[in-house]
Design an enzyme around this catalytic site. Structure first.
Site, short mmCIF file in Angstrom:
data_model
loop_
_atom_site.label_atom_id
_atom_site.label_comp_id
_atom_site.label_asym_id
_atom_site.label_seq_id
_atom_site.Cartn_x
_atom_site.Cartn_y
_atom_site.Cartn_z
N LEU A 183 0.80 -1.19 0.16
CA LEU A 183 0.06 -0.06 0.10
C LEU A 183 0.98 1.43 -0.02
CD1 LEU A 183 -2.62 -1.31 2.79
CD2 LEU A 183 -2.72 -1.37 0.15
N ASP A 223 -0.79 -9.43 -5.76
CA ASP A 223 0.69 -8.98 -5.75
C ASP A 223 0.65 -7.62 -6.34
OD1 ASP A 223 3.13 -9.22 -4.91
OD2 ASP A 223 3.85 -10.03 -6.76
N HIS A 248 3.03 1.93 -8.40
CA HIS A 248 4.23 2.71 -8.79
C HIS A 248 4.19 4.07 -9.31
CE1 HIS A 248 7.50 0.07 -7.80
NE2 HIS A 248 7.00 -0.99 -8.73
#
Lengths: 406, 321
Positions: free
Chosen positions: A65, A286, A290
């Site tokens: 997170l 998963d 970014h």
């Protein structure tokens, strides 16, 4: 007393072997009854689920997170909003936070961030070793007491097998689950040798082991053999590994930069078979959001990972459409199975359980774009594509934390 | 592959990043164009005005002598203005990102980047990010590709052995770390040679190397049988310290090309090397300087082949319509 009534949905609850149209009755944040109302039930809120699937909220075994040292990539607020919109009601947080999850104070801080984001069901995974450096053991018991649900070294391998053995022995002493992402950097991200070593140590130490984000054919074969032999192990696969291979990579497009890397058609085929026959227990996102800069560069210099909470359900449904798995299996892999791995009383619509519920429209199509996407990370190879299947409501402990068109 | 960024909307060459994905017609066109620059009588290369007024930037993030100078000479023979940038000692040392370096150079109205970089995919990244009128030529990226070297080797082979379909080519040495070998394997297969054979110990071969379309031998004496073209690769000293090989002398004994071993190949076999050569490590001086060696011819051919690639890329970029 808050009372909530979900009407006319197709209730699918693999844990209780339920698949039929009916109603769910929620009282004070718990599942009070299915199909027939409990006594004195007076709904405050009614959700019409006609034509939709109603199942337990999804449990994601591997997410990041960000926040803390990484808030450019994502915050608890942005990413839990994305999770809620994806039907996910429980998140396990990988320990490669910045700083790493190796102290009780950090786990407590995570719990605070979770409360502030109004998304309390976040379980940190403790670092197996301090700073994830594979040298000194972390204070696993303190971390457990501070709310950590398991231990892991994330993507960092523990190179010294003696240290790994001791870490697993210590974890087993405190009945902690070890989540292993098998990886050996020295063999250029080879996972099967690290996995074989860990299986040996699982037997030797008696530690419960869950293998995360498998990517290789031979890993599936090894897990299958180990389970047959009677070892207490489980495994998951990241959703993108069930759909993408090296052949799908647009040359040097960093959106495809993931760890473990995308592999061959044969690997994908075995991962799919493993999921279908139960060798692989569950599917995780998963999720790794970014910022743009992290993905802007020559491929090997960019950061790995996909922003993947919001594609979890539609990509699972795609496997159902392709008849790789049944809808019941797909839902189990996102609910009941991870709950079993974590030993949590959730992932099912059992009367008395906390009302974590996901309602989705399996036919609804939507495009991945800036209007629909919630995560701060837009790093997905599926950007711009049309997905089928969308969450319409998410309930966490009986509270509506997401509703589409709202 | 969904789309080849190396070609423009009409399927003509725009960027030259990797041999992989090109067809035989295009590679042949490059070789023919290169041949047209060479005076058949004396082998000299005339200056032509094809790229007059164009600015070409040699963007070298890694050291190079041969490749950079032949690119520079090629650009000058095409009448372009050339700017040589040695970035290892320049702005990246001050923390500027690759993309910012490119943006700044774009602002100086350049038309082409010739890029050498230590990271695989760097030239692709620049081609993806740069302004649409700019062409990018890969002069070597990481362990991925060195396509102009492969083309000048194809040119050299064709000068001496015009029919590719009859040739058996051996590539010997450190295939694993060699961007030259990867590009050559693609080029040879596209041009339709009879066989590409790689000869090296397993430690210097990529896993599943056969999938690149080669046959494999771990023994030089067996591997050299019936070979028409021998391409030796440079062995870097650091391979000894990373447990890939026991030592230089053992390597020379097993895989070093000597006069005696050369006799195993076809009697008229040619010996090539992309340079720089390590005398006494992968190749004996008598072979390197011998009659069958075409190593210096390869260097000369680098100019014409790079001229051809630069001219074609610029021509099809809408600049010289």
């Amino acid at each position: 007393m808050t009372q909530l009534h979900i009407q006319h949905g197709r209730i699918i609850d693999p844990a209780n072997k339920i698949d039929r149209v009916g109603d769910i009755y929620i009282v004070d944040g718990k599942i009070a009854a299915l199909f027939e109302p409990p006594e004195n039930f007076q709904a405050d809120t009614v959700i019409d689920a006609t034509g939709k699937v109603v199942c337990a909220g999804f449990i994601d075994l591997s997410t990041r997170l960000r926040d803390m040292g990484h808030s450019r990539k994502g915050t608890f607020k942005s990413e839990t909003r994305a999770a809620a919109s994806a039907g996910i009601t429980t998140l396990c947080l990988q320990p490669d936070t910045r700083p790493a999850m190796d102290a009780a104070s950090i786990a407590e801080y995570i719990k605070d961030l979770a409360e502030k984001a109004n998304y309390p069901q976040i379980y940190p995974i403790a670092a197996l070793t301090q700073k994830l450096d594979g040298v000194e053991l972390s204070s696993m018991l303190s971390l457990k007491q501070a709310g950590c649900i398991a231990v892991s070294n994330a993507n960092e391998p523990v190179k010294n097998l003696l240290i790994l053995r001791r870490a697993m022995e210590y974890a087993a002493s405190h009945d902690l689950l070890y989540i292993c992402r098998p990886n050996d950097f020295s063999l250029s991200n080879k996972e099967t040798i690290a996995l074989a070593e860990c299986l040996e140590l699982a037997e030797l130490t008696g530690c419960r082991v869950h293998f995360g984000q498998l990517s290789c054919k031979r890993s599936v074969i090894k897990i299958h053999q180990a389970k047959k032999y009677g070892l207490n192990v489980s495994a998951d696969v990241a959703i993108h590994q069930l759909h993408l291979t090296e052949n799908d990579i647009i040359p040097f497009d960093s959106a495809y930069h993931v760890l473990p890397p995308l592999r061959t058609e044969a690997d994908k085929k075995h991962l799919r078979q493993g999921l279908a026959n139960g060798t692989i227990n569950s599917i995780c996102s998963d999720h790794q959001p970014h910022d743009l800069d992290a993905k802007l560069g020559a491929f090997p210099e960019t950061e790995s990972g996909v922003s993947s909470l919001e594609t979890l359900l539609p990509l699972m449904l795609k496997l159902v459409a392709k008849r790789v798995i049944s809808l019941e299996q797909g839902i189990a892999a996102l609910t009941h199975q991870p709950a079993q791995i974590l030993r949590l009383p959730s992932g099912a619509l059992t009367v008395g359980f906390s009302a974590d519920v996901c309602i989705f429209d399996p036919e609804l199509t939507w495009q991945i774009n800036n209007d629909t996407w919630q995560s701060r990370g837009i790093n997905t190879p599926f950007w711009g594509q049309t997905m089928t299947g969308r969450v319409t409501h998410t309930l966490q402990a009986g509270k509506i934390i997401f509703s589409l068109n709202n | 592959m969904t789309h080849n960024i190396q070609l423009n909307s009409e399927g003509k060459l725009k960027h030259f990043l990797t041999i992989d994905g090109f067809d035989r017609a295009l590679l042949t066109e490059i070789l023919d164009t290169a041949a047209s620059f060479v005076n058949p009588r004396d082998g000299q290369i005339k200056k032509v005005p094809l790229l007059r007024g164009k600015t070409i930037v040699n963007l070298f993030f890694e050291n190079s002598t041969r490749t950079r100078t032949t690119f520079e000479l090629a650009a000058k023979r095409l009448s372009a203005d050339v700017l040589n940038m040695n970035i290892t000692t320049s702005s990246t040392a001050k923390g500027e990102s690759l993309l910012d370096t490119i943006r700044n150079l774009e602002a100086m109205f350049v038309d082409m980047f010739v890029v050498r970089h230590g990271i695989s995919g760097a030239a692709h990244f620049i081609a993806q990010q740069t302004a649409p009128h700019i062409s990018v030529i890969n002069a070597g990226d990481g362990q991925h590709a060195h396509p102009t070297q492969a083309m000048l080797d194809m040119f050299t082979i064709r000068q001496l052995r015009p029919d590719f379909s009859k040739l058996r080519v051996a590539i010997i040495g450190d295939i694993l770390h060699s961007r030259v070998a990867r590009s050559e394997i693609h080029a040879l297969n596209i041009l339709g040679v009879a066989e590409v054979r790689v000869i090296a110990p397993k430690t210097l071969l990529p896993a599943k190397v056969e999938t690149l379309g080669v046959t494999v031998s771990h023994n030089l004496i067996e591997g050299l049988q019936d070979i028409d073209v021998i391409i030796m690769l440079r062995l870097q000293k650091e391979r000894m310290t990373s447990a890939l090989l026991p030592g230089e002398s053992e390597y020379f004994k097993c895989f070093g090309l000597t006069e005696e071993k050369l006799k195993i190949a076809k009697p008229d076999a040619i010996v090539m090397h992309p340079g720089p050569i390590n005398r006494g490590v992968e190749i004996d001086s008598k072979v390197a300087d011998g009659k069958q060696s075409v190593i210096l011819q390869q260097v000369s051919n680098g100019i014409a082949v790079r001229m051809a690639i630069m001219a074609m890329a610029m021509q099809h970029n809408g600049v010289m319509a």
